[in-house]
Design a protein around this motif. Structure first.
Motif, PDB file in Angstrom:
ATOM      1  N   LEU A  56       0.981  -1.250   0.048  1.00  0.00           N
ATOM      2  CA  LEU A  56       0.116  -0.237   0.022  1.00  0.00           C
ATOM      3  C   LEU A  56       0.882   1.290  -0.028  1.00  0.00           C
ATOM      4  O   LEU A  56       0.410   2.221  -0.787  1.00  0.00           O
ATOM      5  CB  LEU A  56      -1.047   0.087   1.296  1.00  0.00           C
ATOM      6  N   ILE A  57       1.970   1.308   0.719  1.00  0.00           N
ATOM      7  CA  ILE A  57       2.759   2.400   0.729  1.00  0.00           C
ATOM      8  C   ILE A  57       3.591   2.665  -0.684  1.00  0.00           C
ATOM      9  O   ILE A  57       3.520   3.649  -1.012  1.00  0.00           O
ATOM     10  CB  ILE A  57       3.896   2.232   1.723  1.00  0.00           C
ATOM     11  N   ALA A  85       2.070   1.715  -3.572  1.00  0.00           N
ATOM     12  CA  ALA A  85       0.917   2.190  -4.209  1.00  0.00           C
ATOM     13  C   ALA A  85       0.590   3.659  -4.020  1.00  0.00           C
ATOM     14  O   ALA A  85       0.534   4.388  -5.058  1.00  0.00           O
ATOM     15  CB  ALA A  85      -0.423   1.471  -4.014  1.00  0.00           C
ATOM     16  N   CYS A  86       0.794   4.162  -2.866  1.00  0.00           N
ATOM     17  CA  CYS A  86       0.500   5.589  -2.583  1.00  0.00           C
ATOM     18  C   CYS A  86       1.538   6.303  -3.129  1.00  0.00           C
ATOM     19  O   CYS A  86       1.402   7.606  -3.724  1.00  0.00           O
ATOM     20  CB  CYS A  86       0.461   5.933  -1.121  1.00  0.00           C
ATOM     21  N   LEU A  87       2.828   5.835  -3.371  1.00  0.00           N
ATOM     22  CA  LEU A  87       3.966   6.570  -3.623  1.00  0.00           C
ATOM     23  C   LEU A  87       4.044   6.629  -5.174  1.00  0.00           C
ATOM     24  O   LEU A  87       4.585   7.674  -5.732  1.00  0.00           O
ATOM     25  CB  LEU A  87       5.226   6.158  -3.098  1.00  0.00           C
ATOM     26  N   SER A  88       3.538   5.678  -5.680  1.00  0.00           N
ATOM     27  CA  SER A  88       3.492   5.595  -7.104  1.00  0.00           C
ATOM     28  C   SER A  88       2.193   5.474  -8.134  1.00  0.00           C
ATOM     29  O   SER A  88       2.280   5.597  -9.212  1.00  0.00           O
ATOM     30  CB  SER A  88       4.152   4.211  -7.524  1.00  0.00           C
ATOM     31  N   ILE A  89       1.263   5.391  -7.677  1.00  0.00           N
ATOM     32  CA  ILE A  89      -0.241   5.583  -8.288  1.00  0.00           C
ATOM     33  C   ILE A  89      -0.891   6.691  -7.618  1.00  0.00           C
ATOM     34  O   ILE A  89      -1.450   6.602  -6.507  1.00  0.00           O
ATOM     35  CB  ILE A  89      -0.793   4.090  -8.321  1.00  0.00           C
ATOM     36  N   PRO A  90      -1.350   7.604  -8.338  1.00  0.00           N
ATOM     37  CA  PRO A  90      -2.007   8.838  -7.956  1.00  0.00           C
ATOM     38  C   PRO A  90      -3.304   8.631  -7.594  1.00  0.00           C
ATOM     39  O   PRO A  90      -3.961   8.895  -6.530  1.00  0.00           O
ATOM     40  CB  PRO A  90      -1.810   9.912  -9.143  1.00  0.00           C
ATOM     41  N   LEU A 100      -1.600   2.794   9.518  1.00  0.00           N
ATOM     42  CA  LEU A 100      -2.790   3.599   9.314  1.00  0.00           C
ATOM     43  C   LEU A 100      -2.296   5.149   9.363  1.00  0.00           C
ATOM     44  O   LEU A 100      -2.782   5.738   8.155  1.00  0.00           O
ATOM     45  CB  LEU A 100      -3.998   3.309  10.073  1.00  0.00           C
ATOM     46  N   PRO A 101      -1.728   5.424  10.300  1.00  0.00           N
ATOM     47  CA  PRO A 101      -1.466   6.911  10.380  1.00  0.00           C
ATOM     48  C   PRO A 101      -0.214   7.247   9.202  1.00  0.00           C
ATOM     49  O   PRO A 101      -0.468   8.575   8.693  1.00  0.00           O
ATOM     50  CB  PRO A 101      -0.877   7.272  11.688  1.00  0.00           C
ATOM     51  N   LEU A 102       0.539   6.319   9.076  1.00  0.00           N
ATOM     52  CA  LEU A 102       1.588   6.503   8.112  1.00  0.00           C
ATOM     53  C   LEU A 102       1.115   6.555   6.380  1.00  0.00           C
ATOM     54  O   LEU A 102       1.219   7.284   5.637  1.00  0.00           O
ATOM     55  CB  LEU A 102       2.537   5.213   8.106  1.00  0.00           C
ATOM     56  N   LEU A 103       0.087   5.738   6.333  1.00  0.00           N
ATOM     57  CA  LEU A 103      -0.793   5.724   5.075  1.00  0.00           C
ATOM     58  C   LEU A 103      -1.619   6.913   4.723  1.00  0.00           C
ATOM     59  O   LEU A 103      -1.637   7.524   3.753  1.00  0.00           O
ATOM     60  CB  LEU A 103      -1.976   4.411   5.056  1.00  0.00           C
ATOM     61  N   LEU A 104      -2.246   7.428   6.042  1.00  0.00           N
ATOM     62  CA  LEU A 104      -2.987   8.522   5.894  1.00  0.00           C
ATOM     63  C   LEU A 104      -2.091   9.686   5.456  1.00  0.00           C
ATOM     64  O   LEU A 104      -2.506  10.668   4.714  1.00  0.00           O
ATOM     65  CB  LEU A 104      -3.786   8.937   7.228  1.00  0.00           C
ATOM     66  N   PHE A 105      -0.889   9.894   6.175  1.00  0.00           N
ATOM     67  CA  PHE A 105       0.060  10.871   5.654  1.00  0.00           C
ATOM     68  C   PHE A 105       0.586  10.709   4.318  1.00  0.00           C
ATOM     69  O   PHE A 105       0.621  11.842   3.689  1.00  0.00           O
ATOM     70  CB  PHE A 105       1.305  10.849   6.873  1.00  0.00           C
ATOM     71  N   LEU A 106       0.824   9.404   3.974  1.00  0.00           N
ATOM     72  CA  LEU A 106       1.452   9.465   2.455  1.00  0.00           C
ATOM     73  C   LEU A 106       0.552   9.613   1.472  1.00  0.00           C
ATOM     74  O   LEU A 106       0.772   9.901   0.235  1.00  0.00           O
ATOM     75  CB  LEU A 106       2.204   7.935   2.332  1.00  0.00           C
ATOM     76  N   THR A 115      -8.108   6.801  -3.075  1.00  0.00           N
ATOM     77  CA  THR A 115      -8.788   5.811  -2.560  1.00  0.00           C
ATOM     78  C   THR A 115      -8.262   5.567  -1.047  1.00  0.00           C
ATOM     79  O   THR A 115      -9.234   5.344  -0.119  1.00  0.00           O
ATOM     80  CB  THR A 115      -8.500   4.439  -3.271  1.00  0.00           C
ATOM     81  N   VAL A 116      -6.891   5.401  -0.648  1.00  0.00           N
ATOM     82  CA  VAL A 116      -6.443   5.227   0.596  1.00  0.00           C
ATOM     83  C   VAL A 116      -6.803   6.381   1.605  1.00  0.00           C
ATOM     84  O   VAL A 116      -7.152   5.822   2.594  1.00  0.00           O
ATOM     85  CB  VAL A 116      -4.843   4.818   0.464  1.00  0.00           C
ATOM     86  N   ASN A 117      -6.594   7.553   1.230  1.00  0.00           N
ATOM     87  CA  ASN A 117      -7.048   8.691   1.960  1.00  0.00           C
ATOM     88  C   ASN A 117      -8.365   8.409   2.317  1.00  0.00           C
ATOM     89  O   ASN A 117      -8.721   8.681   3.698  1.00  0.00           O
ATOM     90  CB  ASN A 117      -6.622   9.871   1.161  1.00  0.00           C
TER      91      ASN A 117
END
Length: 524
Positions: free
Chosen positions: A326-327, A329-334, A414-420, A339-341
Motif C-alpha cells: 500500500l505504501i 501504491a501511494c507513492l507510485s499511483i496517484p 494506518l497513520p503512515l498511510l494517511l500521511f502518505l 482511495t487510501v486517503n
C-alpha cells in the motif's frame, strides 16, 4: 432417492433437536426452569423441533443476505469504477472461493457417518439426495438477493437471475473434478483441511476480487455473462458425471476413517493432546525467576511460546507485506492515494472486524485449557480465588502482548498511510487511528479471556459444553461483521470505540474479580 433424503432429513433434524435441548439446559438462567427429564418432555421436543426447522429455513436465506449485501453490494459501492462492473467482478471471484472451500460432499460430518455406516443407508442415494438439496438451497437462497442488490447496483435483471445458477454450476464443476480425482476412493480430500494449493487459489481469488476494482479494473457484465454461460454448460456436464458416480461409499470410508474423523471424545482428546505436544518446546533448561503461580504461568508461556505465537507472527508478516504494498501504491499511483486517503478517514469501523480476525485469544485460551487447566482444575487449590485471579492477571498480560504484534503493524501503518496519501486537516485523526487500533486489540484480548474465565466451556474431554459461551462469541462476530457496513468519520468512531474499550475493560475485570472463583471450573 426421495425416501433416502426423507430419512436423512429426519436424522439431521433429530440431531439438531437434541443439540438445541442440550444448549437450553446449559444456559445459566434457563436451565433452572427446565425439567430434569428434558429429553422426555414432549412439549420441549416440539419446541426444539420448531426451532430446528426455523434454523434450517433461516440457513437458506440469512447467510446469503449477509453475503450478497455486505461482501458484494456494499464493497461494490465503495470501490472505484461503475458499481455494476464491481458487483459482477466481486461476485465472480468470491464464487470461485466458495466453490473451492464448500463442496458439501467432501465435508466429513457426523450425520454422514451415522447414516452411511451406522444405519447402512445406500451411500449413493444418501449423498446425491443431500447434494441436490444443498444446490437447491443455494440457488433459492441466493436468487432474491442477487436480483435485489444486483439491480440496485445497475446489473441487468437477466444477469442477476443467472448468478445463482452460475454459483451452483461452478460448485458442480469443482465437485466433478474432485470426484474424478478420487474415483478409486483412496484420495478423498477433506474440505475442512484444504491443501496448500487450495489456499493459494483462495488467496489469489480474494486479492483479485477486491484489489482490481479498487484500481478501476473490474470485469464487465458482458464478460461475466460469457463466463457464467460457459460455467453453466460445464455444470450441466458435471452434473451428469456426479449422478453416474458410484464410489461414494469408498470415498466416505476414507474420509470418515477414525484416523482423520474422530467420533469418540476420548480418542479426540488424545489426538488433540498429541497434536499440541508436537508443538511444545521440551527444553527443560527453561526456568523462571518468579515464584508461585507467576512461576507456573511464565514457565507455561515459555514452553508453549511456539504454539502461542506462531500464528500471530505469520499474521504480522502478512500485514507488514500488505502495508508495504500500500505504501508503494501511494507513492507510485496517484489514483491509489485518493482511495487510501478516503479509507483512512471514513472506514475505521471496518478495522473492528479486522482486529476481531487477528485476535489470537481463543487459540491461546484453548491451548491453556488443553495443556494446563484441564488437569489442574481437578485440584481444589487451583480453584482458589487467589490462584485464579493471580493467573488471570498474568495471562492477560501475555495475551495482550501477543495480540499487539499484528495490531502494532496496523496501528503504526494506518497513520503512515494517511500521511502518505494526502494527510488530513484534523491532526487528531493520526492519534485516533493509532489509539483506536490498540484499544481494539486490548479489548479483544480482555474479552476473550474474560469469557473463558466466566463461562469456562470445556469438560475433561475438551468438548464445548456451554451454549452461552458459543452464543456470546457468535454475537461478538456479528457485531464486528455488521460494523463493516458502516461509514463513519475517523474522529467520531475513534473517540467512541476508544472510550467504549476503556469502560468495557474496567467492567470485565471487575466481573472476573467477583465471579471467576465460582465460574472457572470443569464442565460436567
Amino acid at each position: 432417492m426421495l425416501n433416502a433424503f426423507a430419512t436423512s432429513f429426519r436424522l439431521k433434524n433429530t440431531y439438531k433437536t437434541n443439540s438445541i435441548l442440550y444448549s437450553l439446559k446449559s444456559l445459566p438462567l434457563v436451565k433452572r426452569l427446565l425439567p430434569d427429564a428434558l429429553y422426555a418432555s414432549a412439549g420441549l421436543k416440539a419446541f426444539a423441533n420448531i426451532v430446528s426447522i426455523l434454523i434450517e429455513v433461516g440457513s437458506v436465506f440469512v447467510g446469503k443476505l449477509l453475503y450478497v449485501s455486505l461482501m458484494v453490494f456494499t464493497a461494490a459501492q465503495l470501490l472505484k469504477g461503475p458499481a455494476a462492473d464491481s458487483f459482477v467482478h466481486i461476485f465472480f471471484f468470491l464464487t470461485i472461493i466458495g466453490g473451492l472451500l464448500n463442496t458439501q460432499i467432501f465435508n466429513p460430518t457426523k450425520d454422514k457417518y451415522y447414516a452411511i455406516f451406522l444405519m447402512r443407508m445406500d451411500a449413493r442415494q444418501y449423498t446425491l439426495s443431500n447434494y441436490l438439496y444443498f444446490l437447491l438451497k443455494m440457488a433459492v437462497g441466493l436468487l432474491p438477493f442477487t436480483l435485489l442488490f444486483g439491480v440496485l447496483a445497475g446489473v441487468s435483471p437477466g444477469l442477476c437471475l443467472l448468478m445463482p445458477f452460475f454459483v451452483c454450476a461452478f460448485k458442480l464443476v469443482v465437485t466433478a473434478i474432485s470426484l474424478w480425482g478420487c474415483r478409486d476412493g483412496k484420495k478423498a480430500r477433506n474440505e475442512n483441511l484444504p491443501a496448500p494449493v487450495i489456499w493459494a487459489g483462495v488467496l489469489a481469488a480474494l486479492v483479485l476480487a477486491y484489489a482490481l476494482p479498487a484500481l478501476g479494473l473490474a470485469m464487465s457484465p458482458p464478460l461475466f455473462l460469457a463466463l457464467a454461460v460457459l460455467t453453466v454448460i460445464g455444470g450441466g456436464l458435471s452434473l451428469a458425471y456426479v449422478l453416474r458416480f458410484g464410489e461414494f461409499r469408498a470415498i466416505y470410508r476414507t474420509l470418515l476413517d477414525p484416523g482423520s474423523f474422530v467420533m469418540n471424545p476420548a480418542d479426540k482428546n488424545q489426538a488433540v493432546l498429541a497434536a499440541y505436544r508436537k508443538k511444545i518446546d521440551a527444553d527443560m533448561t527453561q526456568t523462571s525467576s518468579k515464584t508461585g503461580y507467576q512461576y507456573l504461568n511464565e514457565l507455561f508461556m515459555k514452553r508453549h511460546s511456539k504454539l502461542l505465537t506462531k500464528s500471530a507472527k505469520k499474521i504480522t508478516l502478512v500485514l507488514l507485506a500488505i502495508l508495504i504494498m500500500l505504501i508503494i501504491a501511494c507513492l507510485s499511483i496517484p489514483e491509489a492515494k485518493t482511495t487510501v486517503n478516503e479509507l483512512m478517514l471514513a472506514f475505521l469501523p471496518y478495522f473492528l472486524f479486522v482486529m476481531y480476525l487477528v485476535n489470537r485469544g481463543r487459540v491461546i485460551t484453548q491451548a491453556m485449557f488443553t495443556n494446563c487447566d484441564h488437569s489442574m482444575l481437578t485440584y481444589r487449590f487451583y480453584r482458589q480465588p487467589k490462584a485464579i485471579l493471580t493467573l488471570f492477571a498474568a495471562r492477560l498480560k501475555y495475551i495482550i502482548a501477543i495480540n499487539l504484534m499484528p495490531a502494532s503493524v496496523i496501528a503504526l501503518g494506518l497513520p503512515l498511510l494517511l500521511f502518505l496519501s494526502g494527510g488530513t486537516s484534523e491532526p487528531l485523526n493520526y492519534v485516533l487511528l493509532f489509539v483506536s487500533i490498540i484499544a481494539m486489540s486490548v479489548f479483544f484480548s480482555v474479552h476473550t479471556l474474560v469469557l473463558y474465565y466466566l463461562l469456562q466451556p470445556y469438560n475433561i474431554q475438551m468438548e464445548t459444553k456451554n451454549a452461552a459461551y458459543g452464543i456470546l462469541n457468535g454475537l461478538t462476530y456479528f457485531v464486528c461483521y455488521f460494523a463493516m457496513g458502516k461509514e463513519l468519520p475517523t474522529l467520531a468512531f475513534g473517540l467512541g470505540v476508544s472510550a467504549f474499550c476503556i469502560v468495557y475493560v474496567a467492567a470485565a475485570l471487575l466481573l472476573v474479580y467477583r465471579f471467576a472463583p465460582k465460574t472457572f471450573r470443569l464442565r460436567p
